[in-house]
Design an enzyme around this catalytic site. Structure first.
Site, PDB file in Angstrom:
ATOM      1  N   THR A  46     -17.022   6.498   9.634  1.00 46.68           N
ATOM      2  CA  THR A  46     -17.458   7.077  10.896  1.00 46.68           C
ATOM      3  C   THR A  46     -16.323   7.831  11.581  1.00 46.68           C
ATOM      4  O   THR A  46     -16.535   8.912  12.140  1.00 46.68           O
ATOM      5  CB  THR A  46     -18.002   5.976  11.819  1.00 46.68           C
ATOM      6  OG1 THR A  46     -19.146   5.372  11.190  1.00 46.68           O
ATOM      7  CG2 THR A  46     -18.405   6.538  13.172  1.00 46.68           C
ATOM      8  N   GLY A  74     -14.785   0.162   5.698  1.00 48.26           N
ATOM      9  CA  GLY A  74     -16.085   0.698   5.326  1.00 48.26           C
ATOM     10  C   GLY A  74     -16.647   1.631   6.375  1.00 48.26           C
ATOM     11  O   GLY A  74     -16.279   2.807   6.462  1.00 48.26           O
ATOM     12  N   CYS A  75     -17.533   1.094   7.196  1.00 51.09           N
ATOM     13  CA  CYS A  75     -18.270   1.938   8.130  1.00 51.09           C
ATOM     14  C   CYS A  75     -17.405   2.470   9.266  1.00 51.09           C
ATOM     15  O   CYS A  75     -17.664   3.565   9.779  1.00 51.09           O
ATOM     16  CB  CYS A  75     -19.476   1.173   8.659  1.00 51.09           C
ATOM     17  SG  CYS A  75     -20.643   0.730   7.337  1.00 51.09           S
ATOM     18  N   VAL A  76     -16.384   1.720   9.683  1.00 48.38           N
ATOM     19  CA  VAL A  76     -15.477   2.232  10.719  1.00 48.38           C
ATOM     20  C   VAL A  76     -14.721   3.441  10.185  1.00 48.38           C
ATOM     21  O   VAL A  76     -14.645   4.490  10.840  1.00 48.38           O
ATOM     22  CB  VAL A  76     -14.512   1.130  11.190  1.00 48.38           C
ATOM     23  CG1 VAL A  76     -13.397   1.720  12.056  1.00 48.38           C
ATOM     24  CG2 VAL A  76     -15.268   0.056  11.960  1.00 48.38           C
TER      25      VAL A  76
END
Length: 205
Positions: free
Chosen positions: A154, A149-151
């Protein structure tokens, strides 16, 4: 996975980016929501959290910047937009909910930056890119939650903003090892260097 790696190499994927001369450590969304047994987002990420804390220690020992991110929504608002519609359990990150709070370690200290975000990427709708550029940062050593997800979001955005993403595999975690490994493979093929804690240490000390 060996066939996938071979195929990727034949297609020209996976060329190392390498690190630049001015790294910073980015700790993505390491908070109680992923470790509390009562949380709908609970995941088996304890080892990854400990590893992330170790990477933060290396950065502080070497005098390198550490940046933390957290998700926060004001109750009763449309903050988070369609992301919150897609994942209703993101309600745990509404202001005042202890599940959105940082853990004892790793946690921000005086001098660390904290980026508040409402979408997967730490860059989307935040001042992160401008802050890093102003500080002369050219490399992001990325740790945190979750890998798929966020990793991932980013790391892709870091590349697109001109920063060299170094994703620390054992300092990131997910709900299932299959998600973790598949996303690390794809990140390493196309968007980032995938390293381990030992390699992160070599970049920071």
């Amino acid at each position: 996975m060996s066939d996938l790696h071979e195929d990727a190499r034949r297609a020209g994927y996976g060329t190392p980016l390498g690190a630049g001369v001015r790294p910073a450590v980015l700790v993505i969304d390491v908070c109680a929501a992923y470790l509390d047994d009562e949380s709908p987002l609970r995941a088996p990420v304890q080892d990854a959290v400990r590893a992330a804390a170790t990477v933060v220690e290396y950065a502080r020992a070497g005098g390198y910047p550490v940046v933390f991110t957290r998700v926060s929504y004001r109750p009763g608002t449309t903050e988070g937009g369609l992301f919150r519609q897609k994942v209703p359990t993101l309600a745990v990150f509404e202001e005042g909910n202890p599940l959105g709070e940082f853990l004892p370690e790793p946690a921000p200290r005086e001098g660390d930056s904290v980026i508040v975000k409402q979408y997967p990427s730490a860059f989307f709708g935040t001042p992160l890119a401008a802050n890093l550029t102003a500080a002369g940062i050219d490399t992001l050593i990325i740790t945190g939650l979750t890998t798929s997800g966020c990793v991932r979001a980013t790391a892709v955005d870091a590349l697109q903003h001109g920063f060299r993403p170094q994703v620390v595999a054992d300092a990131c975690g997910d709900r299932d090892p299959r998600l973790h490994e598949a996303n690390l493979f794809d990140l390493g093929a196309k968007y980032a260097d995938v390293i381990d804690v030992k390699q992160a240490r070599e970049l920071l000390l």
